[in-house]
Design a protein around this motif. Structure first.
Motif, short mmCIF file in Angstrom:
data_model
loop_
_atom_site.label_atom_id
_atom_site.label_comp_id
_atom_site.label_asym_id
_atom_site.label_seq_id
_atom_site.Cartn_x
_atom_site.Cartn_y
_atom_site.Cartn_z
N GLY A 122 5.44 -1.00 -7.68
CA GLY A 122 5.55 0.48 -8.11
C GLY A 122 5.84 1.17 -6.80
O GLY A 122 6.40 0.66 -5.72
N TYR A 123 5.27 2.31 -6.86
CA TYR A 123 5.29 3.25 -5.60
C TYR A 123 3.94 3.55 -5.07
O TYR A 123 2.89 3.43 -5.77
CB TYR A 123 6.12 4.36 -5.80
CG TYR A 123 5.55 5.33 -6.93
CD1 TYR A 123 4.44 6.10 -6.61
CD2 TYR A 123 5.78 5.33 -8.24
CE1 TYR A 123 4.00 7.14 -7.60
CE2 TYR A 123 5.31 6.05 -9.15
CZ TYR A 123 4.26 7.00 -8.90
OH TYR A 123 3.99 7.77 -10.06
N LEU A 124 3.85 3.95 -3.86
CA LEU A 124 2.76 4.24 -3.42
C LEU A 124 2.22 5.67 -3.66
O LEU A 124 2.80 6.65 -3.64
CB LEU A 124 2.70 4.36 -1.65
CG LEU A 124 1.30 4.58 -0.81
CD1 LEU A 124 0.51 3.33 -1.37
CD2 LEU A 124 1.78 4.44 0.61
N PRO A 125 1.02 5.72 -4.41
CA PRO A 125 0.57 7.15 -4.90
C PRO A 125 0.59 8.06 -3.88
O PRO A 125 0.04 7.82 -2.59
CB PRO A 125 -0.73 6.80 -5.71
CG PRO A 125 -0.88 5.40 -5.87
CD PRO A 125 0.24 4.75 -5.00
N GLY B 159 0.79 -8.56 -0.64
CA GLY B 159 2.21 -8.38 -0.52
C GLY B 159 2.69 -6.99 -0.56
O GLY B 159 3.98 -6.80 -0.12
N THR B 160 1.62 -5.94 -0.80
CA THR B 160 1.89 -4.56 -0.88
C THR B 160 1.04 -3.73 -0.37
O THR B 160 0.13 -3.34 -1.14
CB THR B 160 2.37 -4.09 -2.14
OG1 THR B 160 1.34 -4.46 -3.16
CG2 THR B 160 3.80 -4.92 -2.86
N VAL B 161 0.91 -3.64 0.92
CA VAL B 161 -0.42 -3.04 1.46
C VAL B 161 -0.73 -1.69 0.99
O VAL B 161 -1.76 -1.33 0.72
CB VAL B 161 -0.07 -3.05 3.15
CG1 VAL B 161 -1.27 -2.24 3.72
CG2 VAL B 161 -0.15 -4.49 3.65
N GLY B 162 0.34 -0.73 1.11
CA GLY B 162 0.15 0.43 0.63
C GLY B 162 -0.91 1.36 1.37
O GLY B 162 -1.13 1.16 2.61
N ASN B 163 -1.87 1.71 0.70
CA ASN B 163 -3.17 2.60 1.34
C ASN B 163 -4.17 1.39 1.86
O ASN B 163 -5.24 1.98 2.44
CB ASN B 163 -3.60 3.50 0.35
CG ASN B 163 -3.12 4.70 0.32
OD1 ASN B 163 -2.26 5.16 1.17
ND2 ASN B 163 -2.84 5.03 -1.00
N GLY B 164 -3.90 0.22 1.71
CA GLY B 164 -4.79 -0.84 2.29
C GLY B 164 -6.13 -1.23 1.32
O GLY B 164 -6.92 -1.90 2.07
N HIS B 165 -6.27 -0.82 0.03
CA HIS B 165 -7.39 -1.15 -0.68
C HIS B 165 -7.55 -2.47 -0.77
O HIS B 165 -8.54 -3.10 -0.49
CB HIS B 165 -7.34 -0.47 -1.81
CG HIS B 165 -7.40 1.06 -1.76
ND1 HIS B 165 -6.28 1.87 -2.04
CD2 HIS B 165 -8.09 1.85 -1.26
CE1 HIS B 165 -6.56 3.18 -1.91
NE2 HIS B 165 -7.56 3.26 -1.42
N ASP B 166 -6.44 -3.46 -1.05
CA ASP B 166 -6.42 -4.64 -1.40
C ASP B 166 -6.63 -5.41 -0.02
O ASP B 166 -7.45 -6.38 0.04
CB ASP B 166 -5.25 -5.26 -2.03
CG ASP B 166 -5.17 -4.59 -3.58
OD1 ASP B 166 -6.43 -4.50 -4.06
OD2 ASP B 166 -4.04 -4.43 -4.01
N THR B 167 -6.12 -4.92 0.87
CA THR B 167 -6.10 -5.58 2.25
C THR B 167 -7.70 -5.66 2.73
O THR B 167 -7.84 -6.69 3.24
CB THR B 167 -5.27 -4.76 3.27
OG1 THR B 167 -4.09 -4.52 2.64
CG2 THR B 167 -4.85 -5.85 4.50
N LEU B 168 -8.21 -4.46 2.68
CA LEU B 168 -9.79 -4.36 3.23
C LEU B 168 -10.51 -5.62 2.33
O LEU B 168 -11.24 -6.31 2.90
CB LEU B 168 -10.10 -3.04 3.22
CG LEU B 168 -10.16 -2.29 4.44
CD1 LEU B 168 -8.80 -1.68 4.42
CD2 LEU B 168 -11.12 -1.24 4.53
N ASP C 291 6.32 9.04 -1.33
CA ASP C 291 7.81 9.11 -1.72
C ASP C 291 7.75 8.30 -2.85
O ASP C 291 7.69 6.71 -2.70
CB ASP C 291 8.65 8.72 -0.72
CG ASP C 291 9.83 8.90 -0.91
OD1 ASP C 291 10.20 9.13 -2.19
OD2 ASP C 291 10.67 9.02 0.00
N LYS C 292 7.94 8.89 -4.21
CA LYS C 292 8.04 8.10 -5.51
C LYS C 292 9.59 7.37 -5.26
O LYS C 292 9.83 6.42 -6.37
CB LYS C 292 7.95 8.94 -6.39
CG LYS C 292 6.83 9.39 -6.79
CD LYS C 292 6.68 10.32 -8.15
CE LYS C 292 5.08 10.69 -8.31
NZ LYS C 292 4.94 11.52 -9.40
N THR C 293 10.29 7.36 -4.57
CA THR C 293 11.53 6.84 -4.58
C THR C 293 11.48 5.36 -3.76
O THR C 293 12.33 4.67 -3.79
CB THR C 293 12.61 7.54 -3.98
OG1 THR C 293 12.57 7.79 -2.49
CG2 THR C 293 12.94 8.80 -4.64
N ILE C 294 10.49 5.14 -2.95
CA ILE C 294 10.28 3.99 -2.15
C ILE C 294 9.33 2.94 -3.25
O ILE C 294 8.27 3.22 -3.24
CB ILE C 294 9.48 4.23 -0.90
CG1 ILE C 294 10.52 5.21 -0.03
CG2 ILE C 294 9.70 2.79 -0.21
CD1 ILE C 294 9.90 5.48 1.36
#
Ligand code: SAM
Length: 192
Positions: A101-104, A26-35, A107-110
């Motif tokens: 939360g936000y992507l480490p 649900g929150t791809v971010g840097n893709g760690h969980d996706t991989l 942008d901490k506002t997203i």
């Protein structure tokens, strides 16, 4: 040693996901969980990944290409609240993970937000197969984080116990807002 919320989230997913499963990040971010998920479901399964940041989708797509895991992955540059538009009513899901939360280093506002997170969870629970799990790791130390945390905790406490198990896992003696892991497991089909 007791696992961190991050490690425990992967442990809970690894226990149930088998090749061929359909799952959601649900929150791809840097893709760690996706991989991680793409590896578990294998070439016969599928991972649907959502993120509202194009940068996150692009970076993760590159990682998937490098790892040879693109065939079983669909990354969507859109919010997880659109899950019902992406997965037809008849599609069932074995597992999902949301890192709130936000992507480490970004942008901490997203940030993920209460309303959209709850919309996603609400639409996802009926799609879970029996024995399927939704994992939510709540980071809430940032501005706006408490509102989402309180909303998610209030929501998961209302999930009917005859149909789902709901677990909360947190190191309660740690400083600086230790993350809370919520695991929701479907017990049996809902009654009409
Ligand atoms: N799991 C990720 C990883 O392995 O790197 C970290 C996720 S990070 C804590 C939260 C992510 O949620 C951010 O990348 C942010 O862009 C994304 N996000 C915020 N609102 C969203 C929404 N409505 N739908 C999907 N993703 C969202």
């Amino acid at each position: 040693m007791l696992p961190t919320a991050l490690h425990y989230s992967h442990q809970l997913l690894r226990e149930i996901i088998v090749p061929g499963d359909t799952v959601i990040d649900g929150t791809v971010g840097n893709g760690h969980d996706t991989l991680f998920l793409a590896d578990l479901v294998g070439s016969q399964g599928h991972v649907y990944g959502f993120d509202i940041q194009g940068q996150a989708i692009d970076t993760s797509q590159q990682k998937l290409i490098k790892a040879g895991l693109t065939a079983q992955t669909t990354l969507l540059h859109q919010g997880h609240e659109t899950i019902p538009q992406v997965l037809d009513d008849h599609v069932t899901v074995k597992a999902a993970i949301f890192n709130l939360g936000y992507l480490p280093q970004s942008d901490k506002t997203i940030i993920t937000k209460k309303e959209t997170t709850l919309t996603a969870l609400d639409s996802l629970l009926p799609k879970l197969v029996v024995g399927g799990r939704v994992i939510i790791v709540i980071y809430y130390g940032h501005e706006g984080g408490e509102i989402e945390k309180d909303g998610v905790l209030a929501f998961v406490k209302t999930i009917p116990q005859q149909d789902y198990n709901v677990l909360s896992y947190q190191f309660i003696n740690q400083q600086n807002n230790p993350p809370i892991l919520i695991a929701i497991e479907r017990k049996k089909a809902s009654h009409p």
